[in-house]
Design a protein around this motif. Structure first.
Motif, short mmCIF file in Angstrom:
data_model
loop_
_atom_site.label_atom_id
_atom_site.label_comp_id
_atom_site.label_asym_id
_atom_site.label_seq_id
_atom_site.Cartn_x
_atom_site.Cartn_y
_atom_site.Cartn_z
N ASP A 167 69.37 117.16 25.89
CA ASP A 167 69.09 115.85 25.30
C ASP A 167 70.28 114.90 25.40
O ASP A 167 70.09 113.67 25.33
N ILE A 168 71.50 115.43 25.53
CA ILE A 168 72.68 114.56 25.57
C ILE A 168 73.46 114.72 26.88
O ILE A 168 74.53 114.12 27.04
N TYR A 169 72.95 115.50 27.80
CA TYR A 169 73.64 115.76 29.07
C TYR A 169 73.97 114.46 29.80
O TYR A 169 75.07 114.28 30.33
N ASP A 170 73.01 113.54 29.83
CA ASP A 170 73.20 112.30 30.57
C ASP A 170 74.13 111.32 29.86
O ASP A 170 74.47 110.26 30.42
N GLN A 171 74.55 111.64 28.67
CA GLN A 171 75.58 110.86 27.99
C GLN A 171 76.97 111.48 28.20
O GLN A 171 77.95 110.78 28.44
N ILE A 172 77.01 112.80 28.13
CA ILE A 172 78.29 113.51 28.21
C ILE A 172 78.86 113.49 29.63
O ILE A 172 80.04 113.16 29.85
N VAL A 173 78.06 113.86 30.62
CA VAL A 173 78.58 114.04 31.97
C VAL A 173 79.11 112.75 32.59
O VAL A 173 80.22 112.74 33.15
N PRO A 174 78.41 111.62 32.51
CA PRO A 174 78.99 110.39 33.05
C PRO A 174 80.32 110.01 32.38
O PRO A 174 81.24 109.53 33.06
N ALA A 175 80.42 110.25 31.08
CA ALA A 175 81.67 109.94 30.40
C ALA A 175 82.80 110.85 30.87
O ALA A 175 83.94 110.42 31.04
N LEU A 176 82.47 112.13 31.09
CA LEU A 176 83.47 113.05 31.60
C LEU A 176 83.88 112.69 33.03
O LEU A 176 85.07 112.76 33.39
N LYS A 177 82.92 112.30 33.87
CA LYS A 177 83.24 111.89 35.24
C LYS A 177 84.21 110.71 35.24
O LYS A 177 85.15 110.66 36.05
#
Length: 506
Positions: free
Chosen positions: A306-316
């Motif tokens: 549910d939050i993968y698409d928020q976390i990964v772009p921020a980490l990238k």
């Protein structure tokens, strides 16, 4: 920075610590700085014979040091802590030169040495035994703790001084001499630390016997001689699981004692209720700091779908913008890998991840003006499944990210690796939090909530590295590993033990 200037900085820093060791021994071991790939010193090395002689000196020192009252032994460690405070900047600089850490990380490692000295000074008056209830009337039963013997310490390059001090501060107050074999990649820091301790010993006086603390410089043959010596009561080794599988059986074969703090394929879990800003900061620091060369580096990350698409772009974005550079000239967060072999290992792991369908962001070599050094962009790898290189520790800045949907299932994946030392969960859900900390939750020695996998304090003793049953050498009741327990029964009654069928004529 030129080769000569870094060499001169090394000489000046070693001298400031009080070390008079020759740094230009003909034909000696070459010490290469990962900062620029240059040779900063050439050291004379020990062999099996000189190692045996050092162990003999330590054995003689043990017979004298064990008779010094423990609070008095604590006074030596108190003086050592004072000397460390005076040399914090210089020792921190040596850590930067030999291990490539930033100045703040180098000095932070020395601060851990200072902290364990403070802990050990108080401990010198708290080596308590228990009074035990006995079934026999007119008797008292108790346990007493005695010094164990010579302690052999083997350390890795990534923490070139703190683990030695975690061991030695406790060992010294417990009544044990220490013999230290540092990594052949970071012996200068060890010699500088010994010089600082020597200053404390000189202030302490004649009660400190010769051979109380010694450093051995050399390769595997020196470590083997230390590990196999029956005169060494305890081997405390920090390093890879591969090293531990060699050391453990050798010590067990002679019925010696071991403390093994080994690898950490550490993971974090980000739950739907997590404070995402807090989680992102902790993950980025834990995964990229020290160029991924910590035993507590975060290497695997499970993010709820549910939050993968928020976390990964921020980490990238964080991985693309993190500063990389010379730790002695810049304030970059990420310094160099220790050597070319580390870079090759990182490249091989990323190639394998790609072959399994992983998407790699970063991971390439960076040009910082030092061709012989190995600076890299930390790698963020989106993996479709928990397999391949994800299951193994690569000592480099690689973070594998995977989606999850079920908390119970992700706990199984979290625990399905060897070498788990530390772990984290990011959640504000009380049930998830408590489950993670429960017996069926994280199986690691460190289980954190809303904090990253790195940043352990000396007050906690890790709790044990799960593959070995070993653990950290400081804090909590870790002091017991440096002592032997004796149970004593005292008969203060007039009753004699029954000896049926035996006639005594007294």
């Amino acid at each position: 920075m030129t080769r000569q200037s870094l060499s001169e900085i090394t000489r000046t820093t070693m001298s400031a610590c009080g070390s008079g060791v020759a740094l230009d021994h003909d034909g000696g071991m070459e010490i290469v700085s990962p900062v620029d790939g240059s040779v900063v010193a050439r050291l004379a090395t020990d062999d099996a014979d000189t190692t045996g002689a050092a162990i003999d000196r330590a054995s003689a020192a043990f017979r004298a040091w064990r008779m010094v009252p423990a609070p008095r032994r604590g006074e030596l460690v108190r003086l050592f802590g004072e000397e460390l405070r005076k040399s914090k900047e210089d020792l921190g600089r040596m850590v930067s030169i030999e291990a490539g850490k930033s100045p703040s990380e180098g000095q932070g490692e020395v601060q851990e040495m200072i902290d364990i000295c403070d802990f050990a000074v108080g401990l010198s008056r708290q080596l308590y035994g228990l009074t035990i209830a006995t079934e026999r009337p007119g008797h008292r039963m108790m346990e007493t703790w005695h010094p164990l013997g010579v302690v052999g310490i083997i350390t890795a390059f990534n923490f070139p001084c703190a683990p030695w001090c975690w061991n030695s501060a406790l060992a010294l107050v417990c009544g044990d001499p220490v013999v230290w074999k540092p990594s052949e990649k970071t012996p200068l820091t060890a010699l500088a630390c010994q010089a600082v301790l020597d200053r404390a010993i000189a202030r302490f006086g004649d009660e400190a016997p010769e051979g109380l603390s010694q450093v051995l410089v050399g390769g595997p043959e020196v470590g083997t001689a230390l590990v196999e010596s029956e005169k060494v009561a305890l081997i405390s080794a920090t390093g890879s699981t591969r090293m531990g599988r060699i050391v453990g059986p050798k010590v067990a074969e002679r019925f010696g004692k071991c403390i093994l703090e080994l690898g950490g394929n550490n993971a974090g879990i980000v739950c739907p209720s997590a404070d995402l800003d807090m989680a992102l900061r902790a993950i980025a620091f834990g995964a990229m700091g020290t160029a991924g060369q910590r035993c507590t580096t975060m290497r695997r990350l499970f993010v709820h779908e549910d939050i993968y698409d928020q976390i990964v772009p921020a980490l990238k974005k964080a991985y693309g913008s993190v500063t990389i550079g010379n730790p002695l000239e810049t304030d970059a967060l990420v310094g160099p890998l220790i050597d070319g072999a580390a870079f090759e290992g990182m490249t091989a792991a990323l190639d394998e991840a790609r072959s399994l369908g992983g998407t790699v962001h970063g991971g390439g070599r960076e040009d910082v003006g030092a061709e012989a050094a190995y600076y890299v962009r930390p790698a963020l790898v989106e993996m479709p499944s928990h397999e391949g290189p994800v299951l193994r520790e690569t000592f480099a800045p690689i973070l594998y990210v995977m989606k999850y949907s079920d908390f119970d299932r992700v706990l199984e994946d979290h625990n399905a690796v060897g070498g788990g030392l530390s772990s984290s969960v990011f959640t504000t859900d009380l049930r998830e939090m408590e489950t993670f900390l429960s017996a069926r939750g994280s199986d690691c020695g460190i289980a954190n909530v809303n904090i990253g996998t790195s940043g352990a304090e000396i007050g906690g003793a890790f709790g044990g590295e799960k593959e070995t049953g070993g653990g950290r050498e400081s804090g909590s009741d870790a002091w017991r590993a440096y002592m032997r327990r004796s149970t004593n029964t005292i008969n203060y009654s007039r009753e004699l033990p029954l000896a049926q069928g035996v006639v005594f004529d007294i």
